[in-house]
Design a protein around this motif. Structure first.
Motif, PDB file in Angstrom:
ATOM      1  N   THR A 189       6.358  -8.536  -6.515  1.00  0.00           N
ATOM      2  CA  THR A 189       6.271  -7.071  -6.417  1.00  0.00           C
ATOM      3  C   THR A 189       4.825  -6.612  -6.526  1.00  0.00           C
ATOM      4  O   THR A 189       4.398  -5.678  -5.837  1.00  0.00           O
ATOM      5  N   ILE A 190       4.073  -7.274  -7.383  1.00  0.00           N
ATOM      6  CA  ILE A 190       2.679  -6.865  -7.602  1.00  0.00           C
ATOM      7  C   ILE A 190       1.843  -7.237  -6.379  1.00  0.00           C
ATOM      8  O   ILE A 190       0.994  -6.449  -5.934  1.00  0.00           O
ATOM      9  N   LYS A 191       2.103  -8.435  -5.832  1.00  0.00           N
ATOM     10  CA  LYS A 191       1.381  -8.839  -4.615  1.00  0.00           C
ATOM     11  C   LYS A 191       1.620  -7.824  -3.511  1.00  0.00           C
ATOM     12  O   LYS A 191       0.694  -7.414  -2.811  1.00  0.00           O
ATOM     13  N   GLN A 192       2.898  -7.387  -3.397  1.00  0.00           N
ATOM     14  CA  GLN A 192       3.251  -6.409  -2.350  1.00  0.00           C
ATOM     15  C   GLN A 192       2.500  -5.088  -2.537  1.00  0.00           C
ATOM     16  O   GLN A 192       2.047  -4.476  -1.579  1.00  0.00           O
ATOM     17  N   MET A 193       2.399  -4.652  -3.796  1.00  0.00           N
ATOM     18  CA  MET A 193       1.669  -3.391  -4.081  1.00  0.00           C
ATOM     19  C   MET A 193       0.244  -3.513  -3.563  1.00  0.00           C
ATOM     20  O   MET A 193      -0.269  -2.604  -2.909  1.00  0.00           O
ATOM     21  N   VAL A 194      -0.398  -4.630  -3.868  1.00  0.00           N
ATOM     22  CA  VAL A 194      -1.801  -4.805  -3.482  1.00  0.00           C
ATOM     23  C   VAL A 194      -1.907  -4.899  -1.964  1.00  0.00           C
ATOM     24  O   VAL A 194      -2.762  -4.241  -1.351  1.00  0.00           O
ATOM     25  N   GLU A 195      -1.002  -5.698  -1.358  1.00  0.00           N
ATOM     26  CA  GLU A 195      -1.064  -5.874   0.101  1.00  0.00           C
ATOM     27  C   GLU A 195      -0.835  -4.558   0.837  1.00  0.00           C
ATOM     28  O   GLU A 195      -1.424  -4.307   1.880  1.00  0.00           O
ATOM     29  N   SER A 196       0.015  -3.683   0.276  1.00  0.00           N
ATOM     30  CA  SER A 196       0.262  -2.428   0.981  1.00  0.00           C
ATOM     31  C   SER A 196      -0.732  -1.337   0.575  1.00  0.00           C
ATOM     32  O   SER A 196      -0.566  -0.171   0.939  1.00  0.00           O
ATOM     33  N   GLY A 197      -1.760  -1.714  -0.178  1.00  0.00           N
ATOM     34  CA  GLY A 197      -2.828  -0.755  -0.507  1.00  0.00           C
ATOM     35  C   GLY A 197      -2.445   0.230  -1.598  1.00  0.00           C
ATOM     36  O   GLY A 197      -3.133   1.228  -1.808  1.00  0.00           O
ATOM     37  N   HIS A 198      -1.351  -0.033  -2.287  1.00  0.00           N
ATOM     38  CA  HIS A 198      -0.937   0.855  -3.384  1.00  0.00           C
ATOM     39  C   HIS A 198      -1.642   0.414  -4.667  1.00  0.00           C
ATOM     40  O   HIS A 198      -1.054  -0.226  -5.533  1.00  0.00           O
ATOM     41  N   LEU A 199      -2.907   0.788  -4.760  1.00  0.00           N
ATOM     42  CA  LEU A 199      -3.752   0.261  -5.838  1.00  0.00           C
ATOM     43  C   LEU A 199      -3.740   1.139  -7.080  1.00  0.00           C
ATOM     44  O   LEU A 199      -4.435   0.853  -8.051  1.00  0.00           O
ATOM     45  N   GLY A 200      -2.977   2.217  -7.041  1.00  0.00           N
ATOM     46  CA  GLY A 200      -2.937   3.106  -8.206  1.00  0.00           C
ATOM     47  C   GLY A 200      -3.685   4.393  -7.924  1.00  0.00           C
ATOM     48  O   GLY A 200      -3.878   4.787  -6.765  1.00  0.00           O
ATOM     49  N   ALA A 201      -4.163   5.038  -9.022  1.00  0.00           N
ATOM     50  CA  ALA A 201      -4.780   6.365  -8.907  1.00  0.00           C
ATOM     51  C   ALA A 201      -5.885   6.390  -7.856  1.00  0.00           C
ATOM     52  O   ALA A 201      -6.021   7.351  -7.100  1.00  0.00           O
ATOM     53  N   LYS A 202      -6.673   5.316  -7.780  1.00  0.00           N
ATOM     54  CA  LYS A 202      -7.826   5.348  -6.863  1.00  0.00           C
ATOM     55  C   LYS A 202      -7.427   5.349  -5.394  1.00  0.00           C
ATOM     56  O   LYS A 202      -8.223   5.759  -4.547  1.00  0.00           O
ATOM     57  N   SER A 203      -6.203   4.898  -5.077  1.00  0.00           N
ATOM     58  CA  SER A 203      -5.787   4.925  -3.666  1.00  0.00           C
ATOM     59  C   SER A 203      -4.757   6.027  -3.409  1.00  0.00           C
ATOM     60  O   SER A 203      -4.244   6.158  -2.304  1.00  0.00           O
ATOM     61  N   GLY A 204      -4.429   6.773  -4.442  1.00  0.00           N
ATOM     62  CA  GLY A 204      -3.461   7.857  -4.278  1.00  0.00           C
ATOM     63  C   GLY A 204      -2.017   7.434  -4.538  1.00  0.00           C
ATOM     64  O   GLY A 204      -1.131   8.259  -4.665  1.00  0.00           O
ATOM     65  N   GLN A 205      -1.769   6.118  -4.593  1.00  0.00           N
ATOM     66  CA  GLN A 205      -0.390   5.659  -4.805  1.00  0.00           C
ATOM     67  C   GLN A 205      -0.371   4.351  -5.594  1.00  0.00           C
ATOM     68  O   GLN A 205      -1.056   3.399  -5.241  1.00  0.00           O
ATOM     69  N   GLY A 206       0.385   4.351  -6.682  1.00  0.00           N
ATOM     70  CA  GLY A 206       0.667   3.112  -7.406  1.00  0.00           C
ATOM     71  C   GLY A 206       2.173   3.105  -7.576  1.00  0.00           C
ATOM     72  O   GLY A 206       2.903   3.314  -6.606  1.00  0.00           O
ATOM     73  N   VAL A 207       2.668   2.922  -8.798  1.00  0.00           N
ATOM     74  CA  VAL A 207       4.103   3.142  -8.990  1.00  0.00           C
ATOM     75  C   VAL A 207       4.379   4.652  -9.031  1.00  0.00           C
ATOM     76  O   VAL A 207       5.494   5.098  -8.793  1.00  0.00           O
ATOM     77  N   TYR A 208       3.340   5.429  -9.352  1.00  0.00           N
ATOM     78  CA  TYR A 208       3.430   6.893  -9.290  1.00  0.00           C
ATOM     79  C   TYR A 208       2.497   7.397  -8.187  1.00  0.00           C
ATOM     80  O   TYR A 208       1.637   6.653  -7.717  1.00  0.00           O
ATOM     81  N   SER A 209       2.636   8.681  -7.821  1.00  0.00           N
ATOM     82  CA  SER A 209       1.787   9.256  -6.767  1.00  0.00           C
ATOM     83  C   SER A 209       0.628  10.033  -7.379  1.00  0.00           C
ATOM     84  O   SER A 209       0.787  10.699  -8.412  1.00  0.00           O
ATOM     85  N   TYR A 210      -0.520   9.960  -6.715  1.00  0.00           N
ATOM     86  CA  TYR A 210      -1.723  10.677  -7.178  1.00  0.00           C
ATOM     87  C   TYR A 210      -2.353  11.398  -5.997  1.00  0.00           C
ATOM     88  O   TYR A 210      -3.369  10.954  -5.459  1.00  0.00           O
ATOM     89  N   PRO A 211      -1.765  12.530  -5.554  1.00  0.00           N
ATOM     90  CA  PRO A 211      -2.382  13.255  -4.442  1.00  0.00           C
ATOM     91  C   PRO A 211      -3.833  13.612  -4.801  1.00  0.00           C
ATOM     92  O   PRO A 211      -4.126  13.929  -5.967  1.00  0.00           O
ATOM     93  N   ALA A 212      -4.721  13.525  -3.781  1.00  0.00           N
ATOM     94  CA  ALA A 212      -6.163  13.690  -4.036  1.00  0.00           C
ATOM     95  C   ALA A 212      -6.477  14.956  -4.830  1.00  0.00           C
ATOM     96  O   ALA A 212      -7.323  14.944  -5.729  1.00  0.00           O
ATOM     97  N   GLU A 213      -5.758  16.066  -4.513  1.00  0.00           N
ATOM     98  CA  GLU A 213      -6.100  17.339  -5.167  1.00  0.00           C
ATOM     99  C   GLU A 213      -5.692  17.358  -6.651  1.00  0.00           C
ATOM    100  O   GLU A 213      -6.118  18.246  -7.392  1.00  0.00           O
ATOM    101  N   THR A 214      -4.896  16.358  -7.088  1.00  0.00           N
ATOM    102  CA  THR A 214      -4.442  16.389  -8.484  1.00  0.00           C
ATOM    103  C   THR A 214      -5.169  15.367  -9.358  1.00  0.00           C
ATOM    104  O   THR A 214      -5.012  15.375 -10.579  1.00  0.00           O
ATOM    105  N   ILE A 215      -5.950  14.476  -8.726  1.00  0.00           N
ATOM    106  CA  ILE A 215      -6.449  13.316  -9.465  1.00  0.00           C
ATOM    107  C   ILE A 215      -7.379  13.704 -10.618  1.00  0.00           C
ATOM    108  O   ILE A 215      -7.252  13.175 -11.722  1.00  0.00           O
TER     109      ILE A 215
END
Ligand SMILES: NC(=O)c1ccc[n+]([C@@H]2O[C@H](COP(=O)([O-])OP(=O)(O)OC[C@H]3O[C@@H](n4cnc5c(N)ncnc54)[C@H](O)[C@@H]3O)[C@@H](O)[C@H]2O)c1
Length: 328
Positions: A277-303
């Motif tokens: 699951t973690i490999k998939q997160m990284v491969e799909s670019g879901h890196l967390g707050a810095k990419s806008g999406q991790g397990v939660y969402s971080y829209p740019a205007e809210t970061i």
């Protein structure tokens, strides 16, 4: 805390400036913490944007501390007045008593930087590395005076999180470790003496042990990400903020903990493979707050607001710790 850690005789004089190299995520907060503790701080970053924005970022942090009551707003100009962002390494480190490098996490960069700093400073100036992983025995290997080199490992955000791990190497002197510990304690940090130099020091090893299990629970679909977070926050998280893990076991009973360990450990992961699951997160670019999406969402205007809220939450806990110390 050991008795020597708070020996005022070991605290670096506040008449001597300190230096911080690298003003990224960690460095600007480290510079701020020393300035809040009364030291004159000289700082530098090789990237113009980091150097140019450092004082504004520190001002924002200080204003937040004032908002939650951990600082009197009138102190802010004096604290900022103690910090100078310099243009050259020579101007930054000459005449300082302690230099903290918070540059890129790359062994060659650290070795080269320490090698450039050493001829510019007195032989007793402490050279501290904020590396998260490189032991000082490695990064200070080529120094003429490796006895003055030590890891001081701060945690993000460094102006908020109390603990700093102090880790000497094969050739670090006791005096260097004692001065680093006492000086960090004197600026209000919880400075932890680490007696053995292991990869990841102490806290990150415990953290990774927990992450391995959390990643595995996520991978096996044992609970959703938000349920895992809620479960840990409201149980272990709460307890660990009040007591250390070993004190928790004292209350639970070592016999119970021994039996629980024996029952559970064989069913838990013990390998070094990154779960799917973690490999998939990284491969799909879901890196967390810095990419806008991790397990939660971080829209740019809210970061920015989310980070401010995270720091406010941390600060309300730090405030509780301070009030405990004040009443002790
Ligand atoms: N970010 C964290 O949570 C964290 C926690 C603990 C320790 N650390 C460690 O702290 C160090 C810094 O991490 P960070 O997250 O602040 O990185 P960062 O990328 O945010 O900042 C590093 C800064 O150092 C500057 N820099 C690099 N080489 C330099 C040089 N030779 N001279 C002057 N400036 C230089 C860069 O321009 C950059 O602004 C690393 O060793 C890292 O492992 C990071």
């Amino acid at each position: 805390m050991n008795a020597t850690d708070n020996n005022p005789a070991n605290v670096l004089s506040r008449d001597v400036p300190v230096a911080v190299i690298g003003l990224g995520t960690m460095g600007h907060g480290i510079a701020q913490a020393f300035a809040m503790g009364g030291y004159t701080v000289r700082a530098i970053d090789e990237t113009e944007s980091a150097a140019g924005s450092a004082l504004a970022r520190i001002t924002g942090n200080l204003e937040q501390l004032a908002t939650v009551g951990l600082l009197v707003a009138e102190q802010i100009p004096d604290i900022l007045g103690r910090i100078t962002v310099c243009d050259t390494l020579e101007d930054t480190v000459t005449g300082t008593g302690l230099v903290t490098e918070a540059a890129w996490e790359n062994l060659d960069v650290k070795k080269q930087l320490l090698g450039l700093i050493e001829p510019l400073v007195d032989e007793h100036t402490i050279l501290a590395s904020n590396s998260s992983s490189f032991p000082i025995s490695e990064s200070a290997r080529d120094l003429a005076h490796p006895e003055r080199a030590v890891v001081t490992h701060w945690f993000n955000p460094p102006h908020v999180i109390p603990v700093v791990e102090v880790v000497g190497g094969e050739r670090t002197s006791d005096q260097t470790v004692d001065t680093a510990l006492a000086t960090l304690e004197s600026i209000g940090k919880t400075a932890i003496r680490i007696d053995k130099e292991l990869t990841g020091f102490l806290v990150n090893r415990v953290q990774v042990a927990m992450f391995r299990e959390v990643f595995d629970l996520l991978d096996r679909g044992v609970a959703t990400a938000s349920e895992i977070d809620r479960a840990i926050r409201g149980s272990m998280g709460l307890r660990l903020a009040a007591l250390g893990p070993l004190a928790i076991i004292d209350y639970a009973g070592w016999d119970i903990s021994s039996a629980t360990f024996a029952n559970l450990a064989p069913d838990m992961r013990g390998d070094a493979e990154v779960p799917g699951t973690i490999k998939q997160m990284v491969e799909s670019g879901h890196l967390g707050a810095k990419s806008g999406q991790g397990v939660y969402s971080y829209p740019a205007e809210t970061i920015d607001e989310k980070i401010r809220q995270r720091d406010a939450d941390y600060l309300s806990l730090v405030k509780l710790l301070h009030s405990e110390e004040d009443s002790a």
